[in-house]
Design a protein around this motif. Structure first.
Motif, PDB file in Angstrom:
ATOM      1  N   GLN A 190       0.818  -1.024   0.066  1.00 10.38           N
ATOM      2  CA  GLN A 190      -0.037   0.143  -0.112  1.00 10.38           C
ATOM      3  C   GLN A 190       0.772   1.138   0.033  1.00 10.38           C
ATOM      4  OE1 GLN A 190      -4.263  -1.455   1.576  1.00 10.38           O
ATOM      5  NE2 GLN A 190      -3.204  -0.221   3.093  1.00 10.38           N
ATOM      6  N   ILE A 191       0.406   2.216  -0.909  1.00  8.90           N
ATOM      7  CA  ILE A 191       1.231   3.481  -1.093  1.00  8.90           C
ATOM      8  C   ILE A 191       0.135   4.471  -0.576  1.00  8.90           C
ATOM      9  CG2 ILE A 191       2.299   4.881  -2.522  1.00  8.90           C
ATOM     10  CD1 ILE A 191       1.858   1.379  -3.703  1.00  8.90           C
ATOM     11  N   GLY A 192       0.672   5.556   0.106  1.00 11.66           N
ATOM     12  CA  GLY A 192      -0.278   6.761   0.795  1.00 11.66           C
ATOM     13  C   GLY A 192       0.831   7.917   1.291  1.00 11.66           C
ATOM     14  N   ARG A 193      -0.065   9.044   1.713  1.00  7.50           N
ATOM     15  CA  ARG A 193       0.688  10.043   2.520  1.00  7.50           C
ATOM     16  C   ARG A 193       0.850   9.581   3.956  1.00  7.50           C
ATOM     17  NH1 ARG A 193      -2.476  14.253   4.512  1.00  7.50           N
ATOM     18  NH2 ARG A 193      -3.955  13.683   3.212  1.00  7.50           N
ATOM     19  N   SER A 194      -0.130   8.795   4.457  1.00 13.09           N
ATOM     20  CA  SER A 194      -0.326   8.372   5.716  1.00 13.09           C
ATOM     21  C   SER A 194       1.183   7.850   6.511  1.00 13.09           C
ATOM     22  CB  SER A 194      -1.394   7.222   6.068  1.00 13.09           C
ATOM     23  OG  SER A 194      -1.479   6.999   7.395  1.00 13.09           O
ATOM     24  N   THR A 195       1.328   7.934   7.690  1.00 11.08           N
ATOM     25  CA  THR A 195       2.446   7.116   8.181  1.00 11.08           C
ATOM     26  C   THR A 195       1.882   6.155   8.996  1.00 11.08           C
ATOM     27  OG1 THR A 195       2.619   8.664   9.856  1.00 11.08           O
ATOM     28  CG2 THR A 195       3.890   9.113   8.158  1.00 11.08           C
ATOM     29  N   GLU A 196       0.664   5.708   8.974  1.00 10.33           N
ATOM     30  CA  GLU A 196       0.327   4.521   9.826  1.00 10.33           C
ATOM     31  C   GLU A 196       0.843   3.235   9.300  1.00 10.33           C
ATOM     32  OE1 GLU A 196      -4.194   4.641  10.288  1.00 10.33           O
ATOM     33  OE2 GLU A 196      -4.006   6.860  10.466  1.00 10.33           O
ATOM     34  N   SER A 197       0.744   2.054  10.050  1.00 11.13           N
ATOM     35  CA  SER A 197       1.266   0.935   9.881  1.00 11.13           C
ATOM     36  C   SER A 197       0.759   0.152   8.376  1.00 11.13           C
ATOM     37  CB  SER A 197       1.284  -0.070  10.875  1.00 11.13           C
ATOM     38  OG  SER A 197      -0.183  -0.252  11.265  1.00 11.13           O
ATOM     39  N   PRO A 198      -0.234   0.472   7.957  1.00  4.85           N
ATOM     40  CA  PRO A 198      -0.726  -0.234   6.651  1.00  4.85           C
ATOM     41  C   PRO A 198      -0.121   0.252   5.379  1.00  4.85           C
ATOM     42  CG  PRO A 198      -2.865   0.314   8.095  1.00  4.85           C
ATOM     43  CD  PRO A 198      -1.681   0.889   8.516  1.00  4.85           C
TER      44      PRO A 198
END
Length: 455
Positions: free
Chosen positions: A144-152
């Motif tokens: 998974q790719i995104g701006r969030s720094t959450e673990s997923p």
């Protein structure tokens, strides 16, 4: 008079135009550089091949962020980096759709979503939500790719600011990249096919498409939708090779279907479905997340790509030729790749309008021009005067040719066919425009009506 060196008299660069959406984009050609190829062939294998490939984990491919010359401005750290490799996981974590709960209330949808499994919720109205449960798939791996720094999130991506010198430059911009932007599903068995889908699962293993999101029921009764700013993909024609040509930008849905682009990036009306195209990534596919563009390179494609060692050997051969500035008669040299962002006193500089290469000097620097334009001592043309930089991100090269061309106006130098390819790629910019940009710094390329050459 000045002494001729490996560079042609006057160290001339020819400005060549390449078509791009009715506008042409120039590149600069360093003429008659001489290279010894005796030591380069053995440097042309990928880093994976330098070790024992039979013992190495299976690599599906790599994602490389456009606009960075080998690393982020302040260095790569953890999941935030300019290049992310996707390896076969020790245990499969892929998912696939299973049960569909139709016409349930938001309360019931929340109860379903709270289960310890992945799900996608489509909110049709305040009283109606469709929930699609996803089950474990032992044959695939999910990234998974995104701006969030959450673990997923496996690969943290922030907005690319052209020419940014620090991470603070990107953090000051209000981001248009989704926190959970997209996911890539890779088959664990040969040929290790990779497919892209819009949106990623959050920490609760859910994807929520609210009332305002573009969504619809498909002909077979399933649900599908688009994210707010969308995930765009462009597959190059003829692969990512010397003969590559730009393809057509498409939008990918949450379920991986392919559509033509919306009128604007966040319009609620979807484009037309393109049934003869798929969401399967190929070597050289571009993925745009509305704020950052990623290049997908397959493991096979990377095995044919120049390595950092190869680029370093080419840099040393250019410097070994000891080209001289025709004004100061000082020797010119590209700085080491570790100092790729620091102007060196021996660094070559170029007059963009005429293409003549010099060392840095103050000749032709007149106060009335406010320091922006300089007069070339060779031909007296007036224009921008910029340093030349070696393109250090090997994954952007379409061939192993010597660094004989440069992008204008940034001055990044790479092979002729690499500049020819990137100068004709219309990259998404903002919410509804496209323009060609240097892959090493993301600066928009200048345009010329016709190609010109200076001798």
């Amino acid at each position: 008079m000045y002494r001729k060196s490996k560079w042609k008299c006057g160290y001339n660069l020819a400005v060549l135009g390449h078509g791009n959406n009715e506008k042409s984009v120039p590149q600069l050609l360093i003429r008659d550089l001489k290279f010894e190829k005796k030591s380069l062939a053995k440097l042309m294998f990928s880093p994976d091949q330098e070790n024992h490939p039979s013992k190495a984990p299976v690599k599906y491919g790599e994602l490389i962020v456009l606009g960075y010359n080998g690393s982020l401005p302040n260095g790569d750290r953890g999941r935030r980096k300019s290049r992310f490799a996707l390896f076969k996981r020790p245990k499969a974590n892929g998912v696939k759709p299973s049960t569909v709960h139709i016409a349930c209330t938001p309360q019931a949808a929340k109860a379903i979503s709270n289960k310890d499994q992945h799900s996608i919720s489509y909110t049709l109205s305040r009283a109606q939500t469709v929930v699609v449960e996803y089950t474990h798939d032992s044959n695939t791996d999910m990234f998974q790719i995104g701006r969030s720094t959450e673990s997923p999130i496996d690969f943290v991506v922030t907005d690319t600011v052209p020419g940014s010198q620090s991470n603070s430059d990107t953090q000051s911009v209000q981001s248009t990249i989704s926190r959970f932007a997209c996911r890539i599903i890779c088959e664990r068995n040969p040929p290790f096919t990779a497919r892209i889908y819009a949106a990623g699962f959050d920490s609760s293993k859910n994807i929520f498409l609210g009332e305002k999101a573009a969504k619809w029921k498909t002909s077979d009764g399933q649900m599908d939708g688009l994210t707010t700013n969308g995930v765009l993909v462009m597959h190059p024609r003829n692969g990512f090779t010397e003969d590559s040509k730009p393809g057509v930008w498409r939008e990918i849905s949450v379920c991986g279907n392919v559509f033509s682009l919306r009128e604007t990036r966040s319009a609620q009306q979807r484009g037309k479905m393109v049934e003869n195209e798929t969401n399967q990534l190929q070597d050289g596919s571009l993925i745009d997340l509305c704020g950052a563009t990623l290049l997908w390179r397959t493991a096979e494609g990377l095995s044919r790509t120049p390595t950092v060692k190869h680029l370093e050997a080419l840099r040393q051969e250019i410097n070994a030729a000891r080209p001289q500035c025709p004004v100061g008669f000082n020797t010119l040299a590209f700085p080491s790749m570790k100092r790729k962002d620091v102007v060196d006193e021996k660094q070559p500089w170029v007059y963009l309008n005429c293409g003549h290469v010099h060392g840095y000097h103050n000749w032709g620097n007149k106060e009335e021009r406010d320091g922006k334009d300089r007069e070339c001592p060779m031909c007296r043309s007036v224009g921008p005067y910029v340093p030349l930089w070696l393109g250090c991100e090997a994954g952007f090269y379409v061939d192993a040719g010597p660094p004989t061309h440069a992008f204008s106006p940034c001055g990044h130098v790479c092979s002729e066919k690499t500049t020819a390819y990137w100068s004709q790629i219309p990259l998404p910019h903002g919410t509804h425009t496209f323009h060609a940009a240097c892959p090493f710094c993301a600066h928009q390329l200048a345009g010329l009506g016709e190609s010109t050459e200076h001798i």
